[in-house]
Design an enzyme around this catalytic site. Sequence first.
Site, PDB file in Angstrom:
ATOM      1  N   GLU A 218       0.833  -1.196   0.000  1.00 14.63           N
ATOM      2  CA  GLU A 218       0.000   0.000   0.000  1.00 14.63           C
ATOM      3  C   GLU A 218       0.874   1.254   0.000  1.00 14.63           C
ATOM      4  O   GLU A 218       1.987   1.236   0.538  1.00 14.63           O
ATOM      5  CB  GLU A 218      -0.875   0.058   1.264  1.00 14.63           C
ATOM      6  CG  GLU A 218      -2.104  -0.784   1.227  1.00 14.63           C
ATOM      7  CD  GLU A 218      -2.955  -0.566   2.474  1.00 14.63           C
ATOM      8  OE1 GLU A 218      -2.537   0.208   3.363  1.00 14.63           O
ATOM      9  OE2 GLU A 218      -4.039  -1.167   2.552  1.00 14.63           O
TER      10      GLU A 218
ATOM     11  N   ARG B 249     -18.881  -6.297  13.317  1.00 14.40           N
ATOM     12  CA  ARG B 249     -19.389  -6.417  14.685  1.00 14.40           C
ATOM     13  C   ARG B 249     -19.682  -5.029  15.230  1.00 14.40           C
ATOM     14  O   ARG B 249     -19.436  -4.026  14.566  1.00 14.40           O
ATOM     15  CB  ARG B 249     -18.339  -7.097  15.573  1.00 14.40           C
ATOM     16  CG  ARG B 249     -16.978  -6.387  15.542  1.00 14.40           C
ATOM     17  CD  ARG B 249     -15.964  -7.081  16.430  1.00 14.40           C
ATOM     18  NE  ARG B 249     -14.613  -6.630  16.189  1.00 14.40           N
ATOM     19  CZ  ARG B 249     -14.058  -5.537  16.720  1.00 14.40           C
ATOM     20  NH1 ARG B 249     -14.775  -4.758  17.500  1.00 14.40           N
ATOM     21  NH2 ARG B 249     -12.805  -5.225  16.471  1.00 14.40           N
TER      22      ARG B 249
END
Length: 621
Positions: free
Chosen positions: A200, A297
């Site tokens: 990246e 979550r």
Amino acid sequence: MMESLLIANRGEIARRIIRTAKMLGIRTIAVYSEADAGLPFVREADEAIAIGPAPARESYLSEARILQAARKTGAAAIHPGYGFLSENAEFAEAVEKAGIIWVGAPPAAIRAMGLKDAAKELMQAAGVPVTPGYLGPDQSEERLTAEAEATGYPVLIKAVAGGGGKGMRRVDRAQDFAEHLAACRREAAASFGDDRVLIERYISNPRHIEVQVFADKHGNCVHLFERDCSLQRRHQKVIEEAPAPGLDAATRAAICHAAVKAARAVNYVGAGTIEFIADASAGLHPDRIWFMEMNTRLQVEHPVTETITGEDLVLWQLKVAAGEPLPKMQNEIVRNGWAFEARLYAENPAAGYLPSTGRLEHLKLPQRVRVDSGVEQGDEITAFYDPMIAKIIAHGPNREAALSKLAAACAGIEVWPVRSNAGLLARIAVEPDFRAARIDTGFLDRHGESLAAKEPDETVIDRAATALSMGADDDPWSALRGFRIAGPNDNRMRVRIDGHLYWGRARPDLEPNAVEMDETTVLFDAGNAWPIGLPAASEVEANHGPGDGAILSPMPGLVISVDVAEGDRVAKGDRLLTVEAMKMEHTLRAPFDGTVGKLQASTGIRVSENQLVVTVVKEED
């Protein structure tokens, strides 16, 4: 709505879920380990069942034991909280196979977002912007080297299956790439059993911005705006806020729209968070914010979203899991003001963030802000689980007001004898750069040393002197302060603060907040806890002024090495001796240039807290 709910987690998130479930009339079932038997969440649940010994793998991470508890108690649903089993697709499938409602993301969505490279490829296909770099299957050193060159240095090498900063390396120069790649692969293989990596572009001024999303089983998907989680230490969040400072309406709309697209791309259901990394070097702009990962979550920092929207996200989770549509559609969700969350941990920032365990003999948490805590006064902080004591959530009409409220709340926290980061949180909240929102993920790396408060300042020393002199005998022969036949009395006095000796002044204008506990007096000041006392006779051997070189053991332990002898010359920072306590080594160092005076410790002996072990005499003396 389900009739009963088993919470497969512990501490503050278990209490949080229990509160909402009870409000809905749902019977709550707690599971607990041997170490947690006395904690509040166990008492507050309608039913509680022991599931094993303290280690998490033998209790909270044991899928078999949790499913057995659910069957035994007739639980209609299981809520995993966050962490532990919340992102375990196999466990989610096992729950559903057992005919129990899973209050969480679909197993397929958990898997789709579980690997960084696959998730980014999926996001690219869905039109969600991802950080420039390489995600391909060719893992040869030659291909990765070429892709790093094409991306442009500096770059990040990241483990495909990574998390928490493991398997990650920054590379600034092409000639260093091979070395860092090998190291990253070794760490990734050791930590995750998978040595694959991706490349990246390295972001020089990164901001961590995440968007709360929610979807139901009827095809509805919304966002509840964004949070800024840039204030981190070692990739772990410390203070979060919502909304993100410096984010204009157009950029907010772009990032929130991208988050909803990301959730729809995996047919998401329930609460989720889409995490983005932003290049803030020239402000926040839509074309400089990229997808990083998705947490499938409920997040630890969800209270700031609840606070600015007025929504109960656990209630939303339970309704969605029960098959109901989302409580509100996008145009019905509004923002109100600003919110911060500070994570209060059992750790000592002044000692390199060493963890602190033990009984919370004294615990005073703020009253005028929201506090989500898993413990109360008298409870035990153990070494088995996350060291969080509480989450402090402050809300105000704007950022300045909310931050001032947070600063005051953190400054009033009192924790003893367990050490905490309350003082650090209070100092962050008033730090000029933080108040001006000049933040990125490197903020604490740049400011951490100055924020750690390793030594008491002059006011703290005077407060200690004032507290210790209260009620003292005014008889000149036994007075703690200097008596003079002619002229005014000298109000200076010698005090011991956290194991070191200082000269302080008893001042009538100060109102010290000191608490007597057993044989220890503790001064609470701006979130810090300073054990104070008068010097023992053995400590008053020389008169060297503040920080006079009397080195005391910071806690009871075993002396495992002594590195100096009496008469040795030492420089500031030189190692004097090392004490082992709580399975951690604590190195005591010279406070200034000088000579080793009396040595009162040797290898192999046990020392008590605040016991004098060595004296260093300043060079000028």
